[in-house]
Design a protein around this motif. Sequence first.
Motif, short mmCIF file in Angstrom:
data_model
loop_
_atom_site.label_atom_id
_atom_site.label_comp_id
_atom_site.label_asym_id
_atom_site.label_seq_id
_atom_site.Cartn_x
_atom_site.Cartn_y
_atom_site.Cartn_z
N THR A 47 46.12 46.97 56.32
CA THR A 47 46.91 45.76 56.82
C THR A 47 46.20 44.97 56.69
O THR A 47 46.94 44.15 56.86
N ARG A 48 45.09 45.02 55.70
CA ARG A 48 44.92 43.36 55.33
C ARG A 48 44.66 43.01 55.90
O ARG A 48 44.73 41.32 55.68
N ARG A 49 43.56 42.84 56.86
CA ARG A 49 43.11 42.30 58.05
C ARG A 49 42.22 42.68 58.36
O ARG A 49 41.52 43.87 58.72
N PRO A 50 40.91 41.96 58.14
CA PRO A 50 41.19 40.87 57.60
C PRO A 50 41.54 40.27 55.83
O PRO A 50 41.47 41.43 55.03
N GLU A 51 42.55 39.46 55.47
CA GLU A 51 42.40 40.14 53.98
C GLU A 51 41.53 39.69 53.09
O GLU A 51 41.83 39.51 52.15
N GLU A 52 40.76 38.79 53.85
CA GLU A 52 39.70 38.92 52.17
C GLU A 52 38.47 40.07 52.04
O GLU A 52 37.53 39.84 51.07
N ILE A 53 39.33 41.37 52.86
CA ILE A 53 38.46 42.77 52.21
C ILE A 53 39.25 43.07 51.29
O ILE A 53 40.32 43.96 51.23
N PHE A 54 38.34 43.93 50.31
CA PHE A 54 38.98 45.09 49.35
C PHE A 54 38.38 46.31 49.07
O PHE A 54 37.24 45.90 49.24
N ALA A 55 39.20 47.18 48.23
CA ALA A 55 38.00 47.82 48.21
C ALA A 55 38.07 48.73 46.69
O ALA A 55 39.04 48.40 45.87
N ALA A 56 37.00 49.09 46.41
CA ALA A 56 37.25 49.41 45.41
C ALA A 56 36.36 51.65 45.27
O ALA A 56 35.64 51.64 45.87
N GLU A 57 37.82 51.91 44.77
CA GLU A 57 37.39 53.56 45.22
C GLU A 57 36.43 54.12 43.78
O GLU A 57 35.75 55.19 44.10
N ASP A 58 35.98 53.77 43.08
CA ASP A 58 34.90 54.23 42.54
C ASP A 58 33.74 53.34 41.56
O ASP A 58 34.58 51.61 41.52
N GLU A 59 32.80 53.73 40.68
CA GLU A 59 32.14 53.10 39.85
C GLU A 59 33.11 51.78 38.95
O GLU A 59 33.11 50.95 38.45
N ALA A 60 33.70 52.12 38.57
CA ALA A 60 35.46 51.92 36.99
C ALA A 60 36.06 50.65 37.96
O ALA A 60 35.48 49.62 37.56
N ASP A 61 36.32 50.68 39.42
CA ASP A 61 36.67 50.21 39.93
C ASP A 61 35.95 48.64 40.58
O ASP A 61 36.26 48.02 40.24
N TRP A 62 34.87 49.33 40.35
CA TRP A 62 33.59 48.41 41.41
C TRP A 62 33.28 47.47 39.75
O TRP A 62 33.63 46.34 40.61
N GLU A 63 33.03 47.60 38.90
CA GLU A 63 33.41 46.96 37.71
C GLU A 63 34.26 45.64 37.68
O GLU A 63 33.98 44.92 36.92
N GLU A 64 35.14 46.14 37.66
CA GLU A 64 36.67 45.71 37.18
C GLU A 64 36.63 43.92 38.49
O GLU A 64 37.44 43.16 38.08
N TRP A 65 36.71 43.88 39.84
CA TRP A 65 36.33 43.36 40.70
C TRP A 65 35.13 42.68 39.96
O TRP A 65 34.94 41.79 40.49
N VAL A 66 33.86 43.09 40.35
CA VAL A 66 33.05 42.32 39.49
C VAL A 66 33.28 41.28 38.35
O VAL A 66 33.00 40.27 38.25
N ALA A 67 33.92 41.66 37.12
CA ALA A 67 34.32 40.67 36.49
C ALA A 67 35.36 39.94 37.10
O ALA A 67 35.04 38.54 36.46
N PHE A 68 36.08 40.57 37.50
CA PHE A 68 37.26 39.04 38.11
C PHE A 68 36.67 38.36 38.96
O PHE A 68 37.19 37.10 38.95
N PHE A 69 35.67 38.35 39.76
CA PHE A 69 35.14 37.60 40.67
C PHE A 69 34.16 36.60 40.02
O PHE A 69 33.33 36.35 40.47
#
Length: 87
Positions: A47-69
């Motif tokens: 539902t994107r409630r709260p809007e500010e929460i995202f999920a990383a499904e695995d370590e590769a996804d996690w590293e992409e979020w780290v790089a982005f932020f």
Amino acid sequence: MLVDGSFVTANEAPQDVDTVILLPQNSIQQLEQDHPPALELEEMLLTRRPEEIFAAEDEADWEEWVAFFSLTREPEGRRKGLVEIPL
């Protein structure tokens, strides 16, 4: 959990916070077993409630979020800090 935004700066009046949660490897099994915390998190993400929460499904996804932020929104994309909280 990864925390980003002015919430993690020296700003006395932070205006935003962004979070990324690394889902556990057994997150699908937890959902299939109707594990209440897993169901609650799934509902929040869908539902994107709260809007500010995202999920990383695995370590590769996690590293992409780290790089982005880790970069500012400025054209030159300066590097910046963020906070990782082990849960």
